[in-house]
Design an enzyme around this catalytic site. Sequence first.
Site, PDB file in Angstrom:
ATOM      1  N   GLY A 285      24.943  26.291  25.744  1.00  0.00           N
ATOM      2  CA  GLY A 285      24.904  27.026  26.997  1.00  0.00           C
ATOM      3  C   GLY A 285      24.850  28.533  26.828  1.00  0.00           C
ATOM      4  CB  THR A 286      25.654  31.246  29.245  1.00  0.00           C
ATOM      5  OG1 THR A 286      24.639  30.950  30.208  1.00  0.00           O
ATOM      6  CG2 THR A 286      25.856  32.754  29.194  1.00  0.00           C
ATOM      7  CB  CYS A 287      29.568  30.042  25.855  1.00  0.00           C
ATOM      8  SG  CYS A 287      30.876  30.418  24.667  1.00  0.00           S
TER       9      CYS A 287
ATOM     10  CG  MET B  93      33.040  31.571  36.750  1.00  0.00           C
ATOM     11  SD  MET B  93      31.614  32.497  37.357  1.00  0.00           S
ATOM     12  CE  MET B  93      31.089  31.470  38.738  1.00  0.00           C
TER      13      MET B  93
ATOM     14  N   GLY C 241      16.989  23.833  25.548  1.00  0.00           N
ATOM     15  CA  GLY C 241      16.412  23.340  24.301  1.00  0.00           C
ATOM     16  C   GLY C 241      17.331  23.528  23.118  1.00  0.00           C
TER      17      GLY C 241
ATOM     18  CG  HIS D 101      39.085  29.220  27.187  1.00  0.00           C
ATOM     19  ND1 HIS D 101      38.328  30.359  27.055  1.00  0.00           N
ATOM     20  CD2 HIS D 101      40.197  29.597  27.871  1.00  0.00           C
ATOM     21  CE1 HIS D 101      38.963  31.373  27.633  1.00  0.00           C
ATOM     22  NE2 HIS D 101      40.085  30.934  28.141  1.00  0.00           N
TER      23      HIS D 101
ATOM     24  CE  LYS E 209      18.875  26.409  32.985  1.00  0.00           C
ATOM     25  NZ  LYS E 209      18.549  27.572  32.138  1.00  0.00           N
TER      26      LYS E 209
ATOM     27  CG  HIS F 282      59.247  40.798   7.976  1.00  0.00           C
ATOM     28  ND1 HIS F 282      59.041  41.744   8.960  1.00  0.00           N
ATOM     29  CD2 HIS F 282      59.495  41.484   6.823  1.00  0.00           C
ATOM     30  CE1 HIS F 282      59.167  42.946   8.424  1.00  0.00           C
ATOM     31  NE2 HIS F 282      59.447  42.822   7.121  1.00  0.00           N
TER      32      HIS F 282
END
Length: 510
Positions: free
Chosen positions: A83-85, A363, A79, A366, A77, A489
């Site tokens: 997503g939010t991420c 939530m 576009g 990954h 939705k 090291h």
Amino acid sequence: MAMASFARRKAYLLARNFSNSNPDALRYSFSLTGFSRGFASLGSEDNDVVVIGGGPGGYVAAIKAAQLGLKTTCIEKRGTLGGTCLNVGCIPSKALLHSSHMFHEAQHSFANHGVKFSSVEVDLPAMMAQKDKAVANLTRGIEGLFKKNKVNYVKGYGKFISPSEVSVDTLDGGNTVVKGKNIIIATGSDVKSLPGITIDEKKIVSSTGALALSEIPKKLVVIGAGYIGLEMGSVWGRLGSEVTVVEFAPDVVPSMDGEIRKQFQRTLEKQKMKFMLKTKVVGVDTSGDGVKLTLEPASGGDQTTLEADVVLVSAGRTPFTAGLGLDKIGVETDKLGRILVNERFASNVSGVYAIGDVIPGPMLAHKAEEDGVACVEFIAGKQGHVDYDKVPGVVYTHPEVASVGKTEEQVKAHGIEYRVGKFPFLANSRAKAIDDAEGIVKILAEKETDKILGVHIMAPNAGELIHEAVVALTYDAASEDIARVCHAHPTMSEALKEAAMAAHDKPIHI
């Protein structure tokens, strides 16, 4: 010697797990055995798989489905994919965390390394432009992956009209119906609101608004001391805001190991972040130039006021399933609005699946990606696996805090006899060399078998260091196994080796 010990331990653990199997644990540790469901026969010839949602879970599921030879369509939705991420979460926040850290280092640390400036200042529009450029490049990259893997991409808001049909109101004003034999709900989550507090993304903002402020607030109040609140508080605190965190609970990040959490809070306080714990917001006044909050103790008592230029509401997230038409097709949800699924991510409605933030579990982006891959593998007649006990969590402040497995409090609650191995970064040569040595590694191991139960790291790059521990837990490794692995090291990862040595026997460098 170590491998023989490892084999004996595996045999012991396998026998014990079969004799003490926990149905709830089995529910969330998805089995690699079992029957294959295959495709639901619902009369659709258009798509093998339709994914509603193009976030980390959804776009990964769509690409994996296509890679497995399934005809796939993804509906998004926004576009833009990710997503939010990618758009207003993980990625832009990490861009600002990095940029603000660079500014803070230039102000407070560069001179110690012989790098001096006559002055240094923030160009906020340029900082925001860099963030936006990173987001735009990554979203376009996912679209490129869709084209490469032949995933059909539909831009619009989808809702069920039957278990095999999704009506999409497209962003160009049209409507289309997408049919699929198997439909995966991957619509993610939304900001959780608080009673009596209206988010306007100007004075009272969500994490989305906090990523797009046009000026640096003099006073920022963060409601909620979780991952997101502390990260965004760190960004604006480094840039000059006076940050106060208000939290109803008695602790910051309640899911964190208690010992690490206390050290973490002390570190943030040294960075001038203030905390008001066991405190609740009972009133909000936005009638003036800023915001006036009315507070009182969580247990009740005298009220006080706290003023701010901007208030960030960061009280968690809630599954986003609004307008999907789940009730129309009879998909069951719990009291928190999460879709109930079985170990194969199937809902109670044949052919309808769900993954990511809309189902129980962490939530996290990954975790959603792993859900997406496993779900599609089941649909394709293969076997999928996700073990929620092995999902790492990271707070991307400075220092970062990363963990996997059980906290010490959880180990005690399970009645397991255990040993603890700890190693401070103050004793790590690389950390001392770069003058960034605040932090610690803590390993919890079962006393009888030496099996690693949990690893907790506070360090500048804890989010990278934790993955050695994730692999170790995945293969039921012992602290001795990590202790006997040669680590280069000087590296920060040597601190993990030393903590493992401390859990198994004794460390060398402390």
